[in-house]
Design a protein around this motif. Sequence first.
Motif, PDB file in Angstrom:
ATOM      1  N   VAL A  63     -47.165-126.092  33.789  1.00 30.92           N
ATOM      2  CA  VAL A  63     -46.751-124.749  34.180  1.00 30.92           C
ATOM      3  C   VAL A  63     -45.483-124.877  35.008  1.00 30.92           C
ATOM      4  O   VAL A  63     -45.213-125.945  35.581  1.00 30.92           O
ATOM      5  CB  VAL A  63     -47.846-124.024  34.988  1.00 30.92           C
ATOM      6  N   PRO A  64     -44.666-123.851  35.090  1.00 33.13           N
ATOM      7  CA  PRO A  64     -43.432-123.949  35.873  1.00 33.13           C
ATOM      8  C   PRO A  64     -43.742-124.116  37.361  1.00 33.13           C
ATOM      9  O   PRO A  64     -44.834-123.766  37.819  1.00 33.13           O
ATOM     10  CB  PRO A  64     -42.723-122.618  35.585  1.00 33.13           C
ATOM     11  N   PRO A  65     -42.810-124.651  38.110  1.00 30.59           N
ATOM     12  CA  PRO A  65     -43.056-124.913  39.529  1.00 30.59           C
ATOM     13  C   PRO A  65     -43.097-123.637  40.368  1.00 30.59           C
ATOM     14  O   PRO A  65     -42.651-122.573  39.952  1.00 30.59           O
ATOM     15  CB  PRO A  65     -41.862-125.790  39.933  1.00 30.59           C
ATOM     16  N   ILE A  66     -43.662-123.748  41.539  1.00 32.68           N
ATOM     17  CA  ILE A  66     -43.768-122.743  42.600  1.00 32.68           C
ATOM     18  C   ILE A  66     -44.803-121.683  42.252  1.00 32.68           C
ATOM     19  O   ILE A  66     -45.794-121.504  42.975  1.00 32.68           O
ATOM     20  CB  ILE A  66     -42.411-122.083  42.950  1.00 32.68           C
ATOM     21  N   VAL A  67     -44.585-120.932  41.161  1.00 36.82           N
ATOM     22  CA  VAL A  67     -45.574-119.949  40.710  1.00 36.82           C
ATOM     23  C   VAL A  67     -45.724-120.055  39.198  1.00 36.82           C
ATOM     24  O   VAL A  67     -44.750-120.255  38.484  1.00 36.82           O
ATOM     25  CB  VAL A  67     -45.183-118.494  41.102  1.00 36.82           C
ATOM     26  N   ALA A  68     -46.932-119.926  38.727  1.00 37.22           N
ATOM     27  CA  ALA A  68     -47.207-120.099  37.288  1.00 37.22           C
ATOM     28  C   ALA A  68     -47.055-118.790  36.528  1.00 37.22           C
ATOM     29  O   ALA A  68     -47.891-118.429  35.696  1.00 37.22           O
ATOM     30  CB  ALA A  68     -48.605-120.673  37.091  1.00 37.22           C
ATOM     31  N   TYR A  69     -45.995-118.064  36.822  1.00 38.39           N
ATOM     32  CA  TYR A  69     -45.694-116.801  36.151  1.00 38.39           C
ATOM     33  C   TYR A  69     -44.264-116.851  35.631  1.00 38.39           C
ATOM     34  O   TYR A  69     -43.397-117.490  36.231  1.00 38.39           O
ATOM     35  CB  TYR A  69     -45.857-115.618  37.113  1.00 38.39           C
ATOM     36  N   HIS A  70     -44.039-116.145  34.535  1.00 44.87           N
ATOM     37  CA  HIS A  70     -42.728-116.152  33.895  1.00 44.87           C
ATOM     38  C   HIS A  70     -42.055-114.805  34.102  1.00 44.87           C
ATOM     39  O   HIS A  70     -42.653-113.753  33.843  1.00 44.87           O
ATOM     40  CB  HIS A  70     -42.870-116.463  32.408  1.00 44.87           C
ATOM     41  N   ASP A  71     -40.822-114.857  34.576  1.00 39.89           N
ATOM     42  CA  ASP A  71     -40.014-113.660  34.755  1.00 39.89           C
ATOM     43  C   ASP A  71     -39.221-113.439  33.470  1.00 39.89           C
ATOM     44  O   ASP A  71     -38.490-114.328  33.014  1.00 39.89           O
ATOM     45  CB  ASP A  71     -39.075-113.828  35.944  1.00 39.89           C
ATOM     46  N   ILE A  72     -39.406-112.261  32.875  1.00 39.99           N
ATOM     47  CA  ILE A  72     -38.745-111.943  31.607  1.00 39.99           C
ATOM     48  C   ILE A  72     -37.241-112.151  31.704  1.00 39.99           C
ATOM     49  O   ILE A  72     -36.595-112.640  30.764  1.00 39.99           O
ATOM     50  CB  ILE A  72     -39.065-110.494  31.197  1.00 39.99           C
ATOM     51  N   ARG A  73     -36.651-111.824  32.841  1.00 42.85           N
ATOM     52  CA  ARG A  73     -35.206-111.949  33.007  1.00 42.85           C
ATOM     53  C   ARG A  73     -34.763-113.404  32.955  1.00 42.85           C
ATOM     54  O   ARG A  73     -33.762-113.743  32.299  1.00 42.85           O
ATOM     55  CB  ARG A  73     -34.797-111.302  34.333  1.00 42.85           C
ATOM     56  N   THR A  74     -35.503-114.278  33.619  1.00 40.77           N
ATOM     57  CA  THR A  74     -35.156-115.701  33.630  1.00 40.77           C
ATOM     58  C   THR A  74     -35.422-116.334  32.276  1.00 40.77           C
ATOM     59  O   THR A  74     -34.625-117.140  31.774  1.00 40.77           O
ATOM     60  CB  THR A  74     -35.959-116.425  34.723  1.00 40.77           C
ATOM     61  N   LEU A  75     -36.558-115.975  31.679  1.00 38.54           N
ATOM     62  CA  LEU A  75     -36.905-116.523  30.364  1.00 38.54           C
ATOM     63  C   LEU A  75     -35.909-116.079  29.306  1.00 38.54           C
ATOM     64  O   LEU A  75     -35.447-116.891  28.488  1.00 38.54           O
ATOM     65  CB  LEU A  75     -38.316-116.075  29.984  1.00 38.54           C
ATOM     66  N   ALA A  76     -35.545-114.802  29.301  1.00 39.62           N
ATOM     67  CA  ALA A  76     -34.588-114.301  28.315  1.00 39.62           C
ATOM     68  C   ALA A  76     -33.224-114.970  28.489  1.00 39.62           C
ATOM     69  O   ALA A  76     -32.559-115.320  27.509  1.00 39.62           O
ATOM     70  CB  ALA A  76     -34.459-112.788  28.440  1.00 39.62           C
ATOM     71  N   PRO A 114     -29.379-111.432  26.689  1.00 41.27           N
ATOM     72  CA  PRO A 114     -29.029-110.643  27.871  1.00 41.27           C
ATOM     73  C   PRO A 114     -30.045-109.528  28.119  1.00 41.27           C
ATOM     74  O   PRO A 114     -30.642-108.994  27.186  1.00 41.27           O
ATOM     75  CB  PRO A 114     -27.650-110.067  27.517  1.00 41.27           C
ATOM     76  N   THR A 115     -30.274-109.220  29.395  1.00 41.80           N
ATOM     77  CA  THR A 115     -31.194-108.138  29.769  1.00 41.80           C
ATOM     78  C   THR A 115     -30.526-107.242  30.797  1.00 41.80           C
ATOM     79  O   THR A 115     -29.567-107.648  31.465  1.00 41.80           O
ATOM     80  CB  THR A 115     -32.499-108.699  30.381  1.00 41.80           C
ATOM     81  N   VAL A 116     -31.051-106.037  30.930  1.00 42.44           N
ATOM     82  CA  VAL A 116     -30.568-105.139  31.974  1.00 42.44           C
ATOM     83  C   VAL A 116     -31.046-105.669  33.320  1.00 42.44           C
ATOM     84  O   VAL A 116     -32.047-106.377  33.414  1.00 42.44           O
ATOM     85  CB  VAL A 116     -31.070-103.699  31.747  1.00 42.44           C
ATOM     86  N   SER A 117     -30.341-105.324  34.384  1.00 41.37           N
ATOM     87  CA  SER A 117     -30.728-105.799  35.712  1.00 41.37           C
ATOM     88  C   SER A 117     -31.719-104.869  36.387  1.00 41.37           C
ATOM     89  O   SER A 117     -32.516-105.285  37.221  1.00 41.37           O
ATOM     90  CB  SER A 117     -29.487-105.949  36.603  1.00 41.37           C
ATOM     91  N   ARG A 118     -31.677-103.601  36.004  1.00 42.95           N
ATOM     92  CA  ARG A 118     -32.547-102.617  36.645  1.00 42.95           C
ATOM     93  C   ARG A 118     -33.014-101.617  35.585  1.00 42.95           C
ATOM     94  O   ARG A 118     -32.299-100.671  35.246  1.00 42.95           O
ATOM     95  CB  ARG A 118     -31.807-101.889  37.760  1.00 42.95           C
ATOM     96  N   PRO A 119     -34.198-101.790  35.038  1.00 42.32           N
ATOM     97  CA  PRO A 119     -34.681-100.860  34.010  1.00 42.32           C
ATOM     98  C   PRO A 119     -34.936 -99.474  34.598  1.00 42.32           C
ATOM     99  O   PRO A 119     -35.250 -99.334  35.783  1.00 42.32           O
ATOM    100  CB  PRO A 119     -35.984-101.512  33.533  1.00 42.32           C
ATOM    101  N   ASP A 120     -34.788 -98.466  33.779  1.00 42.00           N
ATOM    102  CA  ASP A 120     -35.033 -97.107  34.264  1.00 42.00           C
ATOM    103  C   ASP A 120     -36.526 -96.792  34.226  1.00 42.00           C
ATOM    104  O   ASP A 120     -37.347 -97.571  33.763  1.00 42.00           O
ATOM    105  CB  ASP A 120     -34.229 -96.086  33.444  1.00 42.00           C
ATOM    106  N   ARG A 121     -36.859 -95.606  34.730  1.00 41.02           N
ATOM    107  CA  ARG A 121     -38.266 -95.214  34.832  1.00 41.02           C
ATOM    108  C   ARG A 121     -38.945 -95.186  33.468  1.00 41.02           C
ATOM    109  O   ARG A 121     -40.093 -95.593  33.324  1.00 41.02           O
ATOM    110  CB  ARG A 121     -38.367 -93.835  35.494  1.00 41.02           C
TER     111      ARG A 121
END
Length: 289
Positions: free
Chosen positions: A122-135, A141-148
């Motif tokens: 599993v990745p270090p520090i926390v075993a969760y994947h951030d869509i932004r980092t993974l993408a 490319p991803t948006v930095s701040r998704p809308d509502r």
Amino acid sequence: MPHTPVPFRGADLPEGFGLVVGNCQAESMRIVLDAADRPTLRVPPVHEMDAADVERLHELLPRASFLVAQPVRDDYHGLRLGTRQLAASLSSSARLVTFPVVRYAGLHPFQAALHVDGIDEVPPIVAYHDIRTLAAAAGLPTVSRPDRRTVRRIESDSLAELRRREASIDVAASDLLRPSSAELMRTVNHPGNGVWLPLAERVLAALGLPGDPTDPGRPLLNAVRAPLEDWVVDAWGLPESPRRSWIVDGVEVDPSLVAEAHAEWYRAHPGFVAAATVRLRDMIGHWRE
């Protein structure tokens, strides 16, 4: 006061004991079900059990008054841990109630918890994947701040998947997931007490057992807390203030440190990135709009 749990191994078995089996969430369910008049045995999560544990579990099942279980497929990890396999070892008088694995992205629409076959790390520090980092690791490319609207679409997708899985089990949780507080979920797969207590009430009713759930007097599944983004607070009108940091065992961790460590881990595991982006394509698609 919570009843002191009986260990899985050793000690004399109490009369009328029950078992709760599942992933890491099962222990939280056991805690809120456990009481002096309905004692429970603490069972390891299924992904940690070995053949000896499974043998011991099947020895206990014929003596148990009830089994509360999250759905597990037959021959999980090559062991007799499937829910149907466990139920076959119960006595004819014992009750079985199933409850769901709760995953909900409403408060953490940037987060995923998944494993890829053949990669046990599993990745270090926390075993969760951030869509932004993974993408980013996949060159997407991803948006930095998704809308509502995007936040609510991701939330709706996660609820739809949970309801699909609930269709074949006894007790539902999806209608409890109202994003009115950050305490609802610590991470995408760690519900808070506001989920566990009413869900346990439903389980007790399904078991036909009297009494109320046991309030543990402490936050459950609280070792890791994901950041609370300001745009998530805005999307749901949450009462809490945004929080940039992760909290891991009570210590604040800067998300940039997590992102850097995970990016390095992804570079070392390109096969994970390729497989994960396929499995998460719909969620990543929301972030690319």
